[in-house]
Structures are given as C-alpha cells and as structure tokens.
Design an enzyme around this catalytic site. Structure first.
Site, PDB file in Angstrom:
ATOM      1  CE  LYS A 176      12.366  -8.107  -6.423  1.00  0.00           C
ATOM      2  NZ  LYS A 176      12.597  -9.459  -6.881  1.00  0.00           N
ATOM      3  CD  GLU A 210      17.998  -8.357 -14.225  1.00  0.00           C
ATOM      4  OE1 GLU A 210      17.246  -9.335 -14.337  1.00  0.00           O
ATOM      5  OE2 GLU A 210      17.848  -7.316 -14.864  1.00  0.00           O
ATOM      6  CG  ASP A 229      13.378  -3.660 -18.206  1.00  0.00           C
ATOM      7  OD1 ASP A 229      12.155  -3.891 -18.209  1.00  0.00           O
ATOM      8  OD2 ASP A 229      14.237  -4.532 -17.981  1.00  0.00           O
ATOM      9  CG  HIS A 234      11.917  -2.478 -10.826  1.00  0.00           C
ATOM     10  ND1 HIS A 234      10.571  -2.602 -10.603  1.00  0.00           N
ATOM     11  CD2 HIS A 234      12.192  -3.299 -11.871  1.00  0.00           C
ATOM     12  CE1 HIS A 234      10.057  -3.465 -11.475  1.00  0.00           C
ATOM     13  NE2 HIS A 234      11.024  -3.890 -12.256  1.00  0.00           N
ATOM     14  CE  LYS A 334      17.455  -7.264 -18.681  1.00  0.00           C
ATOM     15  NZ  LYS A 334      16.853  -7.872 -17.494  1.00  0.00           N
TER      16      LYS A 334
HETATM   17  C1  BG6 Z   1      11.503  -6.647 -14.645  1.00  0.00           C
HETATM   18  C2  BG6 Z   1      12.320  -6.283 -15.848  1.00  0.00           C
HETATM   19  O1  BG6 Z   1      10.622  -5.593 -14.311  1.00  0.00           O
HETATM   20  O2  BG6 Z   1      12.375  -6.891 -13.548  1.00  0.00           O
HETATM   21  C3  BG6 Z   1      13.313  -7.373 -16.186  1.00  0.00           C
HETATM   22  O3  BG6 Z   1      11.453  -6.060 -16.954  1.00  0.00           O
HETATM   23  C4  BG6 Z   1      14.154  -7.708 -14.977  1.00  0.00           C
HETATM   24  O4  BG6 Z   1      14.152  -6.995 -17.268  1.00  0.00           O
HETATM   25  C5  BG6 Z   1      13.266  -7.962 -13.766  1.00  0.00           C
HETATM   26  O5  BG6 Z   1      14.915  -8.859 -15.274  1.00  0.00           O
HETATM   27  C6  BG6 Z   1      14.101  -8.109 -12.519  1.00  0.00           C
HETATM   28  O6  BG6 Z   1      13.267  -8.550 -11.484  1.00  0.00           O
HETATM   29  P1  BG6 Z   1      13.839  -9.485 -10.350  1.00  0.00           P
HETATM   30  O7  BG6 Z   1      12.681  -9.656  -9.422  1.00  0.00           O
HETATM   31  O8  BG6 Z   1      14.268 -10.753 -11.017  1.00  0.00           O
HETATM   32  O9  BG6 Z   1      14.994  -8.729  -9.767  1.00  0.00           O
END
Ligand code: BG6
Length: 491
Positions: A176, A210, A229, A234, A334
């Site tokens: 990103k 999210e 996940d 991340h 989420k």
């Molecule tokens: C993914 C996850 O790695 O990242 C998802 O598996 C999540 O569950 C997504 O929604 C979020 O990515 P971004 O770029 O939309 O923040």
C-alpha cells in the site's frame, strides 16, 4: 524483458478481485514489461478465448475508472491464455513445461492464488517438471499455514526446491502506498527520528477496522479468525514498520533483518498478559450505514455455534532499548463502526504544565498516519485558539492539526498494492515481501494466544459479543483505560 506469469487459481476469487485488475492497471499504466504472457491455470475446461471472455465479464464489475474500454481489453487480452490443470497430476505440469518452452521467457512467475493446502504439492511438482530454474519466482499468498508447525512445513517444502531469493511471500499491506509512506516518513526525514523513542512517546496504537463482514468467505474465515487473518501478518508488519530501527540501506535483507529484530523483541506472553492484554470479540447483529446486518453466526458458511473471533485488541511491548515500557496497542475487527486503518503515535505531555490543556484523553500531541481509506498524515498540536478563556489567569489551549493528504498531493491514480507488488515480483525486488524467518517469528508470537483460546473450554470466556456497527467489545476500551489511555476514536 519477457515474462510468463502463471496464475494458479486462475478462476478463483483472488484472481478476479485483485490480481487480474492489478495486472490490467499495470498494463494500462504502461508499466507491465512488453512481451509478457499471463496464463490462468485452473481445473475448468476452458479455451483461451473462453477464459478471456470470463475475465472480460468480471471486469464489468470493477469500478468504472478501472474498467477497460473495448479497445484496451482487446490489447490486454492478447497477453492472456489458459491451461487446464489438475494440480495433483504430474502429467499436467509436464504440459505446462511444454507450453512454457514454446517461447522461453527471461522471468517465469508462478503465482499460487490457490488453497494453501496445495502450496507444497505445486512447488514439488514444479521442481519435478524442471520448472524451478533461476528464472522462476514463486508468489505465495497468505495464509501461509495455520500455526507455526504448518508454516514451517510449507517453508521447508518450498525451500527444498527454491532459494529464498525466488520466494515472494505476499502481505498486501506492504504494497500500500500509505505503508511505503510510513517508511519514507521514518527513514527519509530527520524530523521525527529523535522523538521516535520511549523518552518522548507514551504509546502507539494500530487500528485496522473494517465495516465489511465476512462476505462470501464464511467457511474460510470460520476456521481462521481475526488473529490469523489480520494480526499475525498485516498488523505485525505495521508494528515492525513503526517500531524497527533504521535499516543500513534500502535492500530487502537490510529491511527484513530489522523487522525480524522487532518480532524477536516482542514481549513473551505470560498467563497474566494473555488473560488481561488480549481481548477477542465476535459481531452480533447490528446496523452498518443505517442498514440492519446479521450477526457473524448467521453468516453463510459459519457454524451457528462458532467461537471464532472477528475482533482482536491486544497490548504488547517491544522489549529493547528504544521502546522498553511503551505499550503498543493493536486492534482489528470486522463489522466495526467505520472502515479505517491508521497508526497513532501519542507523545508524552510536557514535563511541566504552565497552560491548561483540554481534558479529553486524546488532546495531546500525536501523529496520525492514515493508511486508509485516506493516505495522509495528521500532526495534532495545542494552540492558543480563538477562545481566549482564562481559568484563574491560566490560558486554556485548544487542539489544532496540520493535515497532509497524499492522495490530493500526488493524485488519485497512484499505484495500488497488488499492482506494485506484481511489478516488484517481475522485476525481482524482494523489499516488500516477507522472509520465512519473519513469518515464523510472527507465528511463534501469536501461537500462545491461539493455544490459550483453544484450551479455554469455558464458554463464557469465548469471544465477547459486540453489535455490528460499534467499535467492538467494551473490554477493549477497559484494557487501554487501565493504562490511562483511550483509543483514538474515543475522544
Ligand atoms: C485480507 C484479509 O488479507 O485483508 C481480509 O484476509 C481483509 O479478511 C483484507 O478484509 C483487508 O485488506 P484491505 O486492503 O481491504 O484493508
């Protein structure tokens, strides 16, 4: 430079949603090297033309600005081909080898957008077919394993047929632009570095919230959960980016060595910290943008008695000279109140107050690195505002902020995460990919949390419910409040 990109899982969700649109954007921007071929691989019986037609139909669903015109698509389609393969059948790899040998390319990218259970088989079979030569690069999508042991098993199998330099483990957050800006902020500017330490920083918060639920991925998500996940990969990568020492240069291993040190310095868990510093939640029915949405257990593919977490908040520390004692709070979930990812660096208050400051807990000096939806930087300060109120002769300060919007500054047509990462694979740049030792260290650190949860048979201690459209269970606020702080949105 000629390249072949073999997309295993070529008719899968990831191929449609992320990889093909990113390849098209790279093509449109003129950054995809000329002389490339993109070959989708899946079990379906399709001709090249049928595959092109499928992709064209999917492109009709992407946002208008990123949709190809007829003319653009016909030029892009000339790069596309298809090969039917049963990934467990060695003969099919021999077929792939024949197809590739018809026009040998300088770089061969094997993108494994398949179920992770197939990674080992595919890599082994690529080797059996003699396709693991030095021109080959393999891209592995997350999740890479389910725990430390399975992650190691995959890494061992993959590394028995490929060198580490040939393996590109994707964490799309690293692609990103906002995350690259974080590296630029820290290592391209001298302004903040003297302050970037325990003497000046009170705490750091990383939020990845999210609004979306689990969408169509209920079955996958139910056996995965937010910790695997989002946190293992991340969130920990962001923690590394914000906490690492300056690397000696911008080469891949220099960066990855420093990230690894951060992961190795994370405070080990104890039974006390596991119970007090890790909060898990699961969304119940609620409202998002004025619309009623179902709870997690009602989502398709999800076990109606599921104890899978859709929210995690935790507190950790980087036990080293720079950060000793500074809490790092990570939070992801989420169906939260807002889609918002940012890092907040909260500075310590002045050592001696001669002004009165606003009372709310977020009014001090802070630097907010906005990751999405906006890519920006906010510096929050206190100033003598228009309101010249005096309290017994002491002026009261008001919060003000300096605000930088990188999308406006650099334009909206910036290179997206997948586009950037795909171009890096083709060019052989590993800087934004994760090395096996980093990944294993991250699993090693999350594993006690997973073990603690799976050994906890007491239903009452499962994930705490929170209503969709809120900021998660109140225990997450209570956890941070015990340290005298609050989450960024709670001001
Ligand atoms: C993914 C996850 O790695 O990242 C998802 O598996 C999540 O569950 C997504 O929604 C979020 O990515 P971004 O770029 O939309 O923040």
């Amino acid at each position: 430079m000629s390249f072949d990109l073999i997309l295993f899982g070529g008719t899968g969700d990831l191929a449609w949603r992320k990889i093909m649109p990113a390849l098209f954007q790279a093509f449109r921007h003129g950054s995809l090297p000329a002389g490339g071929r993109i070959i989708g691989v899946a079990r379906d019986d399709l001709s090249d033309d049928q595959y092109r037609a499928l992709i064209k139909a999917r492109f009709d669903q992407v946002e208008l600005a990123k949709r190809p015109s007829e003319e653009e698509f016909s030029r892009f389609a000339a790069l596309l081909g298809y090969l039917r393969m049963d990934l467990s059948n060695p003969a099919d790899y021999a077929q792939l080898a024949v197809r590739l040998q018809q026009r040998p390319a300088e770089v061969v990218v094997m993108y494994l957008a398949t179920a992770p259970g197939l990674f080992t088989t595919v890599c082994e079979q690529i080797a059996v077919a003699g396709l693991n030569g030095p021109q080959t690069r393999v891209v592995l999508e997350k999740p890479l394993g389910h725990d430390l042991a399975s992650n190691r098993a995959i890494n061992t199998a993959v590394r028995s047929v490929l060198t580490e330099q040939q393996i590109f483990r994707i964490d799309h957050y690293l692609g990103k632009p906002s995350v690259q800006n974080l590296f630029a902020l820290r290592f391209g500017n001298s302004l903040f570095e003297p302050l970037w330490r325990r003497e000046h920083i009170a705490n750091i918060q990383i939020t990845m919230a999210e609004e979306l639920g689990v969408e169509k991925r209920g079955k996958f998500y139910d056996s995965t959960g937010a910790l695997r996940d989002m946190v293992q990969n991340h969130a920990l990568q962001l923690l590394c980016a914000v906490g690492m020492e300056p690397p000696i240069n911008a080469h891949a291993d220099a960066i990855r060595d420093e990230k690894l040190k951060v992961l190795r310095s994370l405070k080990p868990w104890t039974p006390e910290t596991l119970s007090q510093h890790v909060i898990r939640g699961q969304y119940a029915a609620g409202t998002i943008d004025g619309e009623a949405v179902p709870g997690y257990r009602q989502e398709p593919g999800v076990n109606p008695d599921s104890r899978t977490e859709t929210f995690v908040a935790l507190r950790t520390e980087i036990a080293n000279w720079r950060w000793a004692g500074v809490p790092f709070y990570l939070r992801t979930g989420k169906r939260l109140a807002q889609s918002d990812a940012h890092i907040e660096v909260n500075f310590r208050p002045t050592p001696h107050a001669i002004f009165k400051s606003p009372q709310d807990c977020n009014a001090g000096n802070r630097l907010v690195i906005d990751l999405q939806p906006r890519d920006g930087l906010e510096l929050h300060l206190l100033a003598q505002g228009a309101d010249q109120r005096q309290d017994r002769g002491t002026p009261t300060l008001a919060p003000v902020q300096l605000d930088l919007d990188f999308d406006k500054r650099f334009g909206f047509e910036r290179v997206g995460a997948y586009e950037r990462l795909l171009l890096d694979v083709i060019a052989g740049r590993l800087n934004l990919f994760v090395r096996s030792d980093e990944q294993e260290e991250a699993w090693r650190w999350v594993e006690p949390i997973l073990d603690g949860w799976s050994n906890d048979n007491h239903q009452a201690k499962g994930p705490r419910p929170y209503n969709a459209g809120t900021w998660g269970p109140s225990a997450a606020s209570a956890m941070i409040a015990r340290d005298g702080y609050c989450w960024s949105e709670e001001s």
